[in-house]
Design an enzyme around this catalytic site. Structure first.
Site, PDB file in Angstrom:
ATOM      1  N   SER A 204       0.710  -0.969  -0.017  1.00  0.00           N
ATOM      2  CA  SER A 204      -0.145   0.100   0.231  1.00  0.00           C
ATOM      3  C   SER A 204       0.981   1.111   0.084  1.00  0.00           C
ATOM      4  O   SER A 204       1.892   1.209   0.678  1.00  0.00           O
ATOM      5  CB  SER A 204      -0.747   0.089   1.273  1.00  0.00           C
ATOM      6  OG  SER A 204      -1.234   1.269   1.496  1.00  0.00           O
ATOM      7  N   LYS A 205       0.382   2.231  -0.937  1.00  0.00           N
ATOM      8  CA  LYS A 205       1.029   3.367  -1.048  1.00  0.00           C
ATOM      9  C   LYS A 205       1.259   4.181   0.422  1.00  0.00           C
ATOM     10  O   LYS A 205       1.858   5.097   0.765  1.00  0.00           O
ATOM     11  CB  LYS A 205       0.569   4.273  -2.094  1.00  0.00           C
ATOM     12  CG  LYS A 205       1.517   5.236  -2.609  1.00  0.00           C
ATOM     13  CD  LYS A 205       0.794   6.118  -3.551  1.00  0.00           C
ATOM     14  CE  LYS A 205       1.568   7.561  -3.894  1.00  0.00           C
ATOM     15  NZ  LYS A 205       0.519   8.673  -3.287  1.00  0.00           N
ATOM     16  N   SER A 206       0.023   3.985   1.298  1.00  0.00           N
ATOM     17  CA  SER A 206      -0.163   4.708   2.506  1.00  0.00           C
ATOM     18  C   SER A 206       0.441   3.945   3.630  1.00  0.00           C
ATOM     19  O   SER A 206       0.012   3.916   4.804  1.00  0.00           O
ATOM     20  CB  SER A 206      -1.479   5.145   2.522  1.00  0.00           C
ATOM     21  OG  SER A 206      -2.491   4.002   2.326  1.00  0.00           O
TER      22      SER A 206
END
Ligand code: GLU
Length: 417
Positions: A204-206
Site C-alpha cells: 500500500s502506498k499509504s
C-alpha cells in the site's frame, strides 16, 4: 477466436505495482495470442480524476513498453452509451426505479464461475441478500456505478478475457448476471492473485513504513534508476514461471510461453532485493554507450571517457542512480585520501611514467615487477595506489581503473600524496 483484453485502471494519482502487473499480464496474453490490448480509463469518479493521474498511467505503461492497440477510451465520455443501456434493461423489465435509484434485478440462482486461474467458484446468495439481492446500477444523482459501466464497456468493446486482480472476484457474479441480462455470453475471467509484501501484508502506498509504501507504486522504481526491462522481467515472475530456474528472460520468450492456466493460484510475495539484483543483471548487460544514454548526473563533456567509466563500473552497480556517486573520482581530483606511503607511490609513479602502452596488462606487469624489485608484497602497492587515485578502499579492478583514468590523472594523483 480473436482475443481482446483490456487494462482498465481508475486514475487515482499513482500506478500501483499490482495494477502494473495486471496490465503486464493482459499485454502478455494479447501478444501471446496475437490479440488486441485495449486501454480503458475508468474515470467516473470525477473527484479523483485529474490530468496528472492520467499522465501517471500513460507514462508508466509507456515506460514499461506495454503498448496498447486500442484506446484509451474514457468512461467519462461514454455517458450516452450507459444511459441507453440502462434504458434497455428497464424496458426489458430487468431493472427498476426505487427511491430515485435504478436497481438491477439480480438473479436468485447461484452463479458458477469457471475462472481460468481461480478455477470453479460457486457464489450462493448470502444471508443478507436472500430477501433482496438486487443492487443499484444508477445512483439517485444519475451516475451509473462501477459494476454497470465496467460490464457495459466490456460488452461494447467485445472483451473476450477479463484479466484482473483477485480483489474483483467477489464482483464477478454481479457482472456475469448483468451480461446475461443483456443476452450476451460473459467473457472468460482470469483473476490473478495479489502481490503482497514479503511479510504478507498488502502493498500500500499509504503504508506507515516509508520503505514499504515506496515499493507499492511504480514512480519509486522510475526515480530510483530501475530499468523498465528489469522491472517488467521481475513482474513476469510474480505468479508465472517458465518452469525452469531461469530468472532473466527475454520478453519475447515470455510472450511465447505465457498462458493463463499456468498462473499460480497463490498470492505472490514481492522480493525487493531480488528485483534489485535483477536490475543489476540488466545494467551489466548494457554497453557503456547504452548506459550513457540512460544515466543522468554524470559530469564531463568527454563522451568516450564517460562511456568507458560506465562500462568499468557497471558490474558493481544495481541501480542507475548509484552511478554518479560511485564514479565521482573519475571526474574530479577533489576527494579525501587516507594517508599512504608517498615514497613508495612516487616509485610507482616513476615506473608508470615509462610504461610503453597504457593498458591494464602493462600496468599490472609494471606494478608486479616493481614490487619484486623492492621486495614488497604486491598488496603493499595495490592498496595505497587505489587509495591515492580514487580515495576508495574498494572498487573495480585496479588495473582497469588505472587504464580508464589515464596516464595524466594517475601520475598526478600518485605524486600528489
Ligand atoms: N477500474 C477497476 C480497477 O482499477 C477495473 C477492474 C477491472 O479490471 O474490471 O480496479
Amino acid at each position: 477466436m480473436n482475443v481482446r483484453v483490456r487494462f482498465a485502471p481508475s486514475p487515482t494519482g499513482f500506478l500501483h505495482i499490482g495494477s502494473v502487473r495486471t496490465a503486464l499480464f493482459n499485454w502478455l496474453y494479447a501478444r501471446h495470442t496475437g490479440g488486441t490490448f485495449v486501454l480503458r480509463i475508468e474515470d467516473t469518479d470525477t473527484a479523483r480524476n485529474t490530468e496528472q493521474s492520467l499522465r501517471t498511467i500513460l507514462d508508466g505503461l509507456a515506460w514499461l513498453g506495454l503498448t496498447h492497440d486500442e484506446g484509451p477510451y474514457f468512461q467519462s465520455q461514454r455517458a450516452a452509451i450507459y444511459r441507453q443501456r440502462v434504458k434497455q434493461l428497464v424496458d426489458a423489465g430487468m431493472a427498476y426505479e426505487r427511491e430515485g435509484a435504478i436497481r438491477f434485478k439480480m438473479t436468485r440462482e447461484p452463479i458458477v464461475m469457471n475462472d481460468l486461474i481461480a478455477g470453479k467458484v460457486t457464489r450462493e446468495l448470502g444471508d443478507r441478500e436472500v430477501n433482496d439481492p438486487d443492487f443499484v446500477i444508477v445512483r439517485s444523482d444519475g451516475n451509473p456505478v462501477f459494476h454497470f459501466v465496467n460490464v457495459v464497456d466490456d460488452l461494447e468493446m467485445k472483451i473476450t478475457h477479463v484479466i484482473r486482480g483477485e480483489d474483483h472476484l467477489s464482483n464477478t457474479p454481479k457482472h456475469i448476471a448483468l451480461f446475461r441480462a443483456f443476452g450476451v455470453e460473459p467473457p472468460k475471467y482470469a483473476h490473478i492473485p495479489m502481490i503482497l509484501n514479503k511479510d504478507g501484508t498488502k502493498m500500500s502506498k499509504s503504508d506507515p513504513d516509508p520503505v514499504k509504501a515506496r515499493l507499492a507504486s511504480l514512480t519509486g522504481y522510475i526515480e530510483d534508476g530501475y530499468l523498465p526491462e528489469a522491472v517488467r522481467n521481475y513482474l513476469c515472475l510474480l505468479g508465472w514461471s517458465p518452469k525452469d530456474d531461469r530468472q532473466v528472460l527475454p520478453i519475447e520468450e515470455v510472450i511465447q510461453k505465457f498462458d493463463l492456466p499456468q498462473v499460480l493460484r497463490s498470492n505472490a510475495k514481492f522480493d525487493a532485493a531480488k528485483l534489485e539484483w535483477m536490475n543489476g543483471q540488466y545494467i551489466n548487460r548494457l554497453t557503456g554507450e547504452e548506459l550513457d544514454r540512460r544515466v543522468t548526473g554524470i559530469p564531463g563533456a568527454d563522451v568516450a571517457y564517460r562511456r568507458r567509466v560506465l562500462e568499468l563500473l557497471k558490474s558493481k552497480v544495481t541501480l542507475l542512480k548509484q552511478f554518479p556517486e560511485r564514479t565521482k573520482y573519475f571526474f574530479t581530483d577533489d576527494f579525501p585520501v587516507e594517508p599512504v606511503d608517498a615514497a613508495l607511490l612516487g616509485k610507482l609513479a616513476d615506473r608508470y611514467a615509462c610504461v610503453p602502452t597504457w593498458d591494464a596488462a602493462s600496468l599490472e606487469a609494471g606494478l608486479k615487477a616493481l614490487a619484486t624489485e623492492l621486495g614488497v608484497k604486491t598488496g603493499q602497492l595495490i592498496h595505497p595506489c587505489r587509495m591515492a587515485v580514487s580515495g576508495q578502499t574498494v572498487g573495480p579492478s585496479l588495473y582497469h581503473m588505472l587504464e580508464v583514468l589515464g596516464r595524466d590523472r594517475v601520475l598526478a594523483r600518485l605524486r600528489k600524496t
